[in-house]
Design an enzyme around this catalytic site. Sequence first.
Site, PDB file in Angstrom:
ATOM      1  N   SER A  44       0.964  -1.352   0.120  1.00  0.00           N
ATOM      2  CA  SER A  44       0.110   0.131  -0.149  1.00  0.00           C
ATOM      3  C   SER A  44       0.746   1.210  -0.015  1.00  0.00           C
ATOM      4  O   SER A  44       1.607   1.439  -0.811  1.00  0.00           O
ATOM      5  CB  SER A  44      -0.839   0.048   1.197  1.00  0.00           C
ATOM      6  OG  SER A  44      -2.172   0.981   0.852  1.00  0.00           O
ATOM      7  N   ASP A 160      -5.446  -3.755  -2.284  1.00  0.00           N
ATOM      8  CA  ASP A 160      -4.420  -3.419  -1.171  1.00  0.00           C
ATOM      9  C   ASP A 160      -3.662  -4.672  -0.979  1.00  0.00           C
ATOM     10  O   ASP A 160      -4.126  -5.571  -0.273  1.00  0.00           O
ATOM     11  CB  ASP A 160      -5.106  -3.046  -0.241  1.00  0.00           C
ATOM     12  CG  ASP A 160      -3.941  -1.835   0.490  1.00  0.00           C
ATOM     13  OD1 ASP A 160      -3.002  -2.329   0.800  1.00  0.00           O
ATOM     14  OD2 ASP A 160      -4.448  -0.920   0.591  1.00  0.00           O
TER      15      ASP A 160
END
Length: 276
Positions: A44, A160
């Site tokens: 991320s 993610d």
Amino acid sequence: MNVGYKRGIGLALGSGSARGLAHIGVLKVLEREQIPINAISGSSMGALIGGLYAAGMPLRELESIALKVTRRAVLAHIDPIPSLKGLVLGKKIEEMLRSFIGNKDFSELRIPMAIVATDILTGEELVLKDKGDVVNAIRASISVPVVFVPVRAGDRILVDGGVVNPVPVDAVTLLDPRAIPVAVSVIPKVEHKQAERPTTVDILLNTFDIMQHKLYEANKSLAKIVIEPNVSFASGIEFWKAGQIIECGEQAARDRIPAIRRALKPFSFFSVFGRS
């Protein structure tokens, strides 16, 4: 034994949205102290900061951009497209990343990099490294479910990396098993907070924080050294608090420099006898 090999650290940069700006502060201290970074992994926001740094973007430039971010600037990089796939298309962020990194392949990075993403259809963790477009990999790794439209890669739907591996220490050891694994976590500890009428985005990000903290605690023992900037004062969307967040990263890194130096020192002795 590789005589030309210089042992350094393998830096695993964790997810955390705006709190991930603390990674800039950590990198500043490591660079200032001349700690060799042999490999970087990221999930991320850790993938975004790590990817830009591995691609050669100077820290002073990265910090300057972060410090100029305002609430209005955050909104300017959001391209809302409410749908069943997500609230934000992510094209503007991708274009911004492309302006800094271009079309660099993983093989062209100045520091080996591994970026973690999640196949939302299978739950499989994907470690993107060695080859492929770096910007596409970052775009996949930052795709918070429901917030960002996922990235399609062949028959995979990627979101993610923090869903499965928020601080990917194991990924950085794939790049360099001999490097000292250093984890940087900006995931806040789960604490009781006064109710404040959270927005939908707040609820999503807080849910993500809780999940990621549990995963991190279960796997942090993989790291030789852990750096945990105290950035709980900022929410995941408060990018305009960059100055405070970066300073927290610097402070946390400074505190761990002695431990990093101790961890690196024994190698020079044992490598003489071929036991590295």
